[in-house]
Design a protein around this motif. Structure first.
Motif, mmCIF file in Angstrom:
data_model
loop_
_atom_site.group_PDB
_atom_site.id
_atom_site.type_symbol
_atom_site.label_atom_id
_atom_site.label_comp_id
_atom_site.label_asym_id
_atom_site.label_seq_id
_atom_site.Cartn_x
_atom_site.Cartn_y
_atom_site.Cartn_z
ATOM 1 N N ILE A 113 0.856 -1.185 0.000
ATOM 2 C CA ILE A 113 0.000 0.000 0.000
ATOM 3 C C ILE A 113 0.890 1.233 0.000
ATOM 4 O O ILE A 113 1.722 1.417 0.892
ATOM 5 N N GLN A 114 0.731 2.058 -1.021
ATOM 6 C CA GLN A 114 1.470 3.311 -1.124
ATOM 7 C C GLN A 114 0.482 4.459 -1.300
ATOM 8 O O GLN A 114 -0.276 4.480 -2.276
ATOM 9 N N LYS A 115 0.478 5.363 -0.327
ATOM 10 C CA LYS A 115 -0.434 6.511 -0.361
ATOM 11 C C LYS A 115 -1.891 6.048 -0.540
ATOM 12 O O LYS A 115 -2.664 6.630 -1.314
ATOM 13 N N GLY A 116 -2.220 4.980 0.162
ATOM 14 C CA GLY A 116 -3.589 4.497 0.143
ATOM 15 C C GLY A 116 -3.969 3.683 -1.072
ATOM 16 O O GLY A 116 -5.131 3.273 -1.212
ATOM 17 N N ARG A 117 -3.030 3.403 -1.971
ATOM 18 C CA ARG A 117 -3.333 2.636 -3.181
ATOM 19 C C ARG A 117 -2.488 1.364 -3.227
ATOM 20 O O ARG A 117 -1.346 1.345 -2.786
ATOM 21 N N LYS A 118 -3.079 0.309 -3.790
ATOM 22 C CA LYS A 118 -2.342 -0.939 -3.948
ATOM 23 C C LYS A 118 -1.378 -0.851 -5.124
ATOM 24 O O LYS A 118 -1.756 -0.407 -6.211
ATOM 25 N N LYS A 119 -0.146 -1.294 -4.883
ATOM 26 C CA LYS A 119 0.862 -1.388 -5.934
ATOM 27 C C LYS A 119 1.312 -2.851 -6.019
ATOM 28 O O LYS A 119 1.659 -3.458 -4.995
ATOM 29 N N PHE A 120 1.320 -3.379 -7.228
ATOM 30 C CA PHE A 120 1.561 -4.811 -7.405
ATOM 31 C C PHE A 120 2.932 -5.117 -7.998
ATOM 32 O O PHE A 120 3.485 -4.336 -8.782
ATOM 33 N N SER A 121 3.463 -6.292 -7.617
ATOM 34 C CA SER A 121 4.712 -6.813 -8.177
ATOM 35 C C SER A 121 4.568 -8.309 -8.367
ATOM 36 O O SER A 121 3.753 -8.966 -7.698
ATOM 37 N N ALA A 122 5.392 -8.851 -9.272
ATOM 38 C CA ALA A 122 5.417 -10.313 -9.473
ATOM 39 C C ALA A 122 6.364 -10.937 -8.462
ATOM 40 O O ALA A 122 7.396 -10.358 -8.118
ATOM 41 N N ASN A 123 5.995 -12.113 -7.972
ATOM 42 C CA ASN A 123 6.936 -12.916 -7.197
ATOM 43 C C ASN A 123 7.811 -13.700 -8.167
ATOM 44 O O ASN A 123 7.519 -13.803 -9.360
ATOM 45 N N THR A 124 8.885 -14.283 -7.651
ATOM 46 C CA THR A 124 9.835 -15.005 -8.495
ATOM 47 C C THR A 124 9.155 -16.098 -9.321
ATOM 48 O O THR A 124 8.293 -16.826 -8.805
ATOM 49 N N PRO A 125 9.539 -16.258 -10.593
ATOM 50 C CA PRO A 125 8.994 -17.339 -11.414
ATOM 51 C C PRO A 125 9.278 -18.726 -10.845
ATOM 52 O O PRO A 125 8.629 -19.703 -11.221
ATOM 53 N N GLY A 126 10.242 -18.818 -9.924
ATOM 54 C CA GLY A 126 10.517 -20.097 -9.286
ATOM 55 C C GLY A 126 9.300 -20.657 -8.559
ATOM 56 O O GLY A 126 9.199 -21.860 -8.336
ATOM 57 N N ARG A 127 8.389 -19.763 -8.199
ATOM 58 C CA ARG A 127 7.154 -20.192 -7.537
ATOM 59 C C ARG A 127 6.335 -21.116 -8.450
ATOM 60 O O ARG A 127 5.571 -21.959 -7.979
ATOM 61 N N LEU A 128 6.504 -20.994 -9.766
ATOM 62 C CA LEU A 128 5.774 -21.836 -10.718
ATOM 63 C C LEU A 128 6.113 -23.312 -10.517
ATOM 64 O O LEU A 128 5.253 -24.179 -10.636
ATOM 65 N N ILE A 129 7.385 -23.588 -10.207
ATOM 66 C CA ILE A 129 7.808 -24.971 -9.992
ATOM 67 C C ILE A 129 7.111 -25.543 -8.764
ATOM 68 O O ILE A 129 6.634 -26.674 -8.759
ATOM 69 N N ALA A 130 7.035 -24.712 -7.701
ATOM 70 C CA ALA A 130 6.355 -25.162 -6.490
ATOM 71 C C ALA A 130 4.883 -25.439 -6.755
ATOM 72 O O ALA A 130 4.309 -26.397 -6.227
ATOM 73 N N LEU A 131 4.250 -24.626 -7.602
ATOM 74 C CA LEU A 131 2.841 -24.831 -7.935
ATOM 75 C C LEU A 131 2.633 -26.171 -8.637
ATOM 76 O O LEU A 131 1.684 -26.893 -8.346
ATOM 77 N N VAL A 132 3.534 -26.480 -9.593
ATOM 78 C CA VAL A 132 3.433 -27.750 -10.311
ATOM 79 C C VAL A 132 3.608 -28.921 -9.354
ATOM 80 O O VAL A 132 2.880 -29.915 -9.411
ATOM 81 N N ASP A 133 4.580 -28.794 -8.422
ATOM 82 C CA ASP A 133 4.807 -29.858 -7.447
ATOM 83 C C ASP A 133 3.592 -30.043 -6.539
ATOM 84 O O ASP A 133 3.212 -31.175 -6.208
ATOM 85 N N GLU A 134 2.991 -28.926 -6.135
ATOM 86 C CA GLU A 134 1.808 -29.006 -5.277
ATOM 87 C C GLU A 134 0.658 -29.708 -5.999
ATOM 88 O O GLU A 134 -0.064 -30.524 -5.410
ATOM 89 N N LYS A 135 0.503 -29.400 -7.297
ATOM 90 C CA LYS A 135 -0.556 -30.049 -8.074
ATOM 91 C C LYS A 135 -0.281 -31.534 -8.221
ATOM 92 O O LYS A 135 -1.198 -32.366 -8.165
ATOM 93 N N ARG A 136 0.992 -31.880 -8.433
ATOM 94 C CA ARG A 136 1.357 -33.288 -8.583
ATOM 95 C C ARG A 136 1.037 -34.070 -7.309
ATOM 96 O O ARG A 136 0.460 -35.159 -7.353
#
Length: 255
Positions: free
Chosen positions: A72-95
């Motif tokens: 939150i910056q000056k009352g507004r949401k500002k977004f960022s991407a997390n590391t693409p490495g998280r994609l591997i964890a998602l695939v493992d979780e689905k498996r």
């Protein structure tokens, strides 16, 4: 790199992100976030060309998946991407989730038999099956392998080999391998680099493109042709019988 090339590459990335479970709009928003840090929704809307509501929904979903975050910056949401490495964890979780569901459904399967037969064709199916077996087999068990296709096996797994070895050693699964004289040098190097791995050489065993893998409850024939084929017979009785044969060869083989 030309604009046209960039567009083609982005389309390929979108397709790949969809293949692992993101919707097309979620994939578009994630790609738009990657080069930006703490950016507002208006910038994402302009970058993707999507309607605002689609962007809001996609951001909420990406945060749930752990692929995006906000401050939150000056009352507004500002977004960022997390590391693409998280994609591997998602695939493992689905498996893992798929394995859990499959085990639960198997208990209700009307056609369950003491002996089942499955065929896996192509590299992707072969690699996925190897990981499934390594995850599902009892900790501390032994895989007995008879054959001469070791180098082909390593080549097919390629970059996934290290990940599979980490999983195998984490679960304490051992390998005994009987192979040909021609594989001797590569097996010596392999034994030096792999934990819980023993090998022996059977003098009269001919090299080829077939491995016989004996797991605790199944026998698997690996045909290293094009495409690779795996024939899996789930039967503890058959596996035990082949292991007795393997033990006899192991005694006759040279360390």
């Amino acid at each position: 790199m030309s604009k046209k090339t960039d567009e083609v590459d982005s389309e390929e990335l979108l397709k790949k992100l969809e293949e692992i479970g993101l919707s097309k709009k979620e994939a578009q928003v994630y790609l738009a976030l990657l080069p930006r840090r703490d950016t507002g929704t208006s910038n994402i809307i302009r970058a993707t060309g999507l309607h605002g509501q689609f962007v809001y929904d996609a951001l909420e979903r990406l945060e749930t998946l752990g692929l995006a975050k906000h401050v939150i910056q000056k009352g507004r949401k500002k977004f960022s991407a997390n590391t693409p490495g998280r994609l591997i964890a998602l695939v493992d979780e689905k498996r893992l989730a798929a394995h859990s569901i499959a085990r639960e459904l198997q208990s209700r399967f009307q056609g369950a038999h003491e002996q089942d037969f499955e065929v896996y064709q192509g590299r992707d199916a072969f690699v996925a099956h190897e990981f499934e077996l390594m995850q599902e087999m009892p900790e501390g068990c032994t895989i007995d392998i008879l054959g001469g296709g070791g180098s082909k096996y390593m080549g097919i797994l390629a970059e996934e080999m290290n990940e599979l070895e980490i999983l195998r050693n984490k679960r304490g699964i051992k390998i005994r391998y009987i192979s040909t004289v021609s594989q001797g040098e590569s097996l010596r190097k392999m034994a030096g680099n792999r934990k819980n791995f023993e090998y022996r050489i059977f003098p009269n065993l001919e090299g080829g493109i077939i491995d016989t893998d004996i797991w605790p409850d199944r026998l698997i024939l690996q045909f290293y042709g094009e495409p690779i084929l795996s024939f899996s017979i789930t039967s503890k009785e058959i596996a035990t019988s082949y292991r007795e044969f393997f033990n006899a060869l192991w005694t006759l083989s040279k360390p």
